[in-house]
Scaffold this motif. Structure first.
Motif, short mmCIF file in Angstrom:
data_model
loop_
_atom_site.label_atom_id
_atom_site.label_comp_id
_atom_site.label_asym_id
_atom_site.label_seq_id
_atom_site.Cartn_x
_atom_site.Cartn_y
_atom_site.Cartn_z
N ARG A 228 0.72 -1.05 -0.18
CA ARG A 228 -0.02 0.28 -0.05
C ARG A 228 0.93 1.28 0.13
O ARG A 228 2.11 1.26 0.73
CB ARG A 228 -0.76 -0.25 1.18
N TRP A 229 0.35 2.44 -0.68
CA TRP A 229 1.27 3.57 -0.80
C TRP A 229 0.37 4.53 -0.15
O TRP A 229 -0.84 4.97 -0.38
CB TRP A 229 1.44 3.94 -2.23
N ASN A 230 0.88 5.34 0.75
CA ASN A 230 0.40 6.45 1.80
C ASN A 230 1.15 7.76 1.42
O ASN A 230 2.25 7.89 1.51
CB ASN A 230 -0.04 5.98 3.06
N GLY A 231 0.29 8.80 1.34
CA GLY A 231 0.95 10.08 1.27
C GLY A 231 1.24 10.76 -0.11
O GLY A 231 0.86 10.08 -0.99
N ASP A 232 2.11 11.85 -0.19
CA ASP A 232 2.63 12.42 -1.20
C ASP A 232 3.66 11.31 -1.84
O ASP A 232 4.09 10.37 -1.34
CB ASP A 232 2.89 13.56 -1.13
N GLN B 164 6.68 10.68 0.45
CA GLN B 164 6.34 9.79 1.53
C GLN B 164 6.41 8.38 0.73
O GLN B 164 6.78 7.44 1.46
CB GLN B 164 5.01 10.05 2.21
N GLN B 165 5.68 8.14 -0.35
CA GLN B 165 5.79 6.87 -1.03
C GLN B 165 7.11 6.55 -1.24
O GLN B 165 7.50 5.30 -1.15
CB GLN B 165 4.80 7.11 -2.29
N GLN C 109 8.67 5.04 1.74
CA GLN C 109 7.97 3.88 2.01
C GLN C 109 8.56 2.69 1.38
O GLN C 109 9.04 1.65 1.74
CB GLN C 109 6.40 3.98 2.15
#
Length: 210
Positions: free
Chosen positions: A109-113, A116-117, A120
């Motif tokens: 899963r990818w979260n944020g801008d 941030q990705q 991650q």
């Protein structure tokens, strides 16, 4: 009866030590991949620095050149293509998806801008790096694509110039182009593979041959 060739690193083609025989890549190459991943991430990493290089004159070591009759582009396309979706972040996410599928893990899963990705996906790739160096069938391809991305980011952000390629001659006569940080090279003419030190020891090609 033919002798079995000694196992070698799929990236630099150097022979593997006894404690590396279950791996596809030697420890120095695996460590280099880890350093390149770390270099991309973080607020002061190569990816973050791309944003500072988007405008003409930025990230190139000097002011924008004026006096041209044509107005400059409002942004520089090289860092934009690397920083935008479809660039560095998307390429690394595609690799992570591939690794998760090989391990039968859930889709990441990818979260944020995008920054941030990026952080991650780099973190997750580093966690799985030992497994990939041992088991993933395309680890050498991943290492080479990552190295290319890092060099492009360095060049686009003004961090480093792209390494100069030097023409050297394979034993069969074909001209190869290598850099000081070349991990290894395979001659397309005779299929001979050279590791890092072997490639750098090849004779310089004649100017007319290059």
């Amino acid at each position: 009866m033919y002798d079995t060739p000694p196992p070698c690193c799929t990236i630099c083609r150097s022979g593997l030590y006894a404690d590396e025989l279950t791996y596809q890549a030697c420890r120095p190459c695996t460590d280099r991949v880890d350093r390149q991943l770390r270099a991309l991430a973080g607020s002061d990493g190569l990816y973050a620095r791309l944003a500072d290089s988007l405008h003409p004159g930025s990230g190139s070591g000097g002011p924008a050149v004026s006096g041209s009759r044509t107005a400059p582009l409002p942004i520089r396309l090289d860092p934009l293509s690397l920083a935008a979706r479809g660039g560095v972040v998307t390429i690394l996410q595609t690799w992570l998806i591939d690794w998760h599928e090989a391990l039968a893990y859930q889709h990441p899963r990818w979260n944020g801008d995008l920054q941030q990705q990026l952080d991650q996906v780099v973190h997750r790739l580093r966690v799985l790096l030992p497994w990939a160096a041992e088991r993933h069938g395309a680890f050498d391809e991943f290492a080479r694509e990552l190295g290319s991305l890092v060099r492009q980011c360095e060049a686009a952000s003004g961090g480093e110039r792209a390494p100069r390629r030097v023409p050297v001659q394979c034993g069969c006569g074909h001209v190869l182009r290598v850099t000081l940080d070349t991990a290894g090279v395979r001659c397309p003419a005779c299929e001979t593979s050279y590791g890092h030190s072997e490639a750098l020891q090849l004779p310089l090609a004649e100017r007319r041959a290059a």
